[in-house]
Design a protein around this motif. Structure first.
Motif: not given
Length: 412
Positions: A13-21
């Motif tokens: 689960f890379p860090d960027f998936i914590q950002l907005i879609d």
């Protein structure tokens, strides 16, 4: 002799998936064009919920699928679609989700992007109900004006891989620092993708803003981002600065119950719980500025809202932020300026609070929300006015860094 690390592999689960879609329909994303929508329309790509599967459901065109699926191509070429981002800005990564597409997923894909102004967009026909159809000659002629085949490549042609059939994600990080407004998803030659998530942070045109109108300087839509936190057991702090109202508890920041709570709780003379510990989250504002009003929303949090909160701000250069991330935000106390004293919170309520900077007029670049002893907050809004102090910072900001603990469940 120490073992040297081998070739780096991306985390599950890379860090960027914590950002907005940025492409989600929930923030205004829209499908402008698709070459083919025979089995399932491209609009499914940007649904905000996870893809589902109905084993025995069929349509007049074939198996019902919760994603974008084109017919088996019998003419030259490949299929593609164009998505207008609901939030325009810097893209940090993609998730091409092919869940449930066991024997019919697209074997390869690529992604291109463009930064288009409104005057470059042609009037395109409304798509309407698309299942069972392909693009018309008129639609192909209209979309050709955008010359999307020449857009910049953010992801070159890559193979998609099917993992767990019910949860099959393909992650692709992006290093570009450019601002993007539209993307083109190419699949080769045909097939299906359940969801395409476009993760990133917004980037606003601050020059065009009304100087008399207060703006939410921390919202992720304008470039705000969490750069540190103490605990995120059930929801990441970035959720608090998301677009619109929280849809549920899963759409907020939720911490674990602190184990250092006293066996018997007591209040002080102001009704604030006397507890030794607290939880916190630090945000870099989308633009440095003066905060005049603070909103702390505990919507949906009825039995697990914090007892109280406070807010502090400071000015940090890019290098100082980098140092603080490494030091886990052990920032000297004199750096923080109080914006909101310890304030009692109520369940399931939006609290509108005046900032102390109404009198001090202090410019800040970062804000720290502290809650005690623990609990959840659905939204944080920091409204105020941008400042020209942004000239002190370089244009390109450091890549985000998160310390994600094992077992963390990102709520997106």
């Amino acid at each position: 002799m120490a073992d040297y690390p081998k070739e780096r592999k991306l985390p599950r689960f890379p860090d960027f998936i914590q950002l907005i879609d940025m492409a989600s329909e929930s923030v205004g994303g829209k499908i402008l064009f698709a070459t083919d929508d025979f089995f399932a329309p491209a609009e499914n790509l940007i649904k905000s919920d996870a893809p589902s599967f109905k084993e025995h459901e069929y349509t007049e065109f074939g198996k019902w699928m919760d994603g974008w699926e084109t017919r088996r191509k019998r003419i030259p070429g490949h299929d593609w679609c164009i998505i207008k981002l609901g939030i325009q800005g810097i893209i940090r990564g993609f998730d091409a989700d092919i869940s449930h597409f066991i024997g019919n997923y697209a074997p390869r894909m690529s992604i291109q992007a463009a930064n288009l102004t409104e005057d470059k967009l042609q009037e395109l026909p409304e798509r309407g109900i698309r299942t069972g159809t392909a693009a018309t000659p008129e639609e192909l002629e209209a979309i050709a004006q955008l010359k999307s085949e020449h857009w910049n490549y953010l992801v070159p042609m890559v193979e998609l891989k099917l993992g767990d059939p019910g949860s099959s994600h393909n992650y692709f990080p992006v290093t570009s620092q450019q601002r993007w407004t539209h993307i083109r998803l190419n699949i080769f030659p045909d097939g299906g993708i359940a969801r395409l998530r476009v993760y990133g942070v917004g980037q606003k045109d601050w020059i065009a803003t009304d100087p008399k109108e207060p703006l939410d300087l921390v919202t992720i839509a304008f470039g705000g981002i969490c750069v540190g936190f103490s605990n995120a057991c059930f929801g990441h702090p970035n959720n608090m600065i998301g677009v619109g109202s929280a849809k549920s508890i899963a759409d907020g920041w939720v911490t674990a119950r602190r184990l250092d709570r006293p066996p018997i709780l007591e209040n002080d003379e102001n009704g604030i719980l006397l507890v030794p510990g607290c939880e916190w989250a630090v945000f870099r504002l989308g633009h440095p500025g003066v905060i005049t009003q603070i909103e702390v929303d505990t919507k949906h949090f009825k039995g697990n809202f914090p007892d109280n909160c406070k807010l502090d701000g400071c000015i940090l250069t890019t290098q100082e932020e980098e140092d603080m991330i490494k030091q886990k935000w052990d920032l000297p106390a004199h750096k923080w300026k109080p914006l909101l004293p310890a304030t009692k919170l109520s369940p399931n309520q939006n609290h509108l609070l005046d900032s102390l900077t109404l009198e001090l007029q202090d410019v800040i670049t970062h804000a720290r929300l502290t809650i005690a002893p623990d609990g959840g907050v659905s939204r944080l809004r920091l409204k105020g006015f941008p400042s020209s102090i942004c000239l002190l910072r370089p244009r390109e900001r450091p890549m985000m860094r998160f310390s994600v603990k094992p077992g963390f469940r990102a709520n997106l």
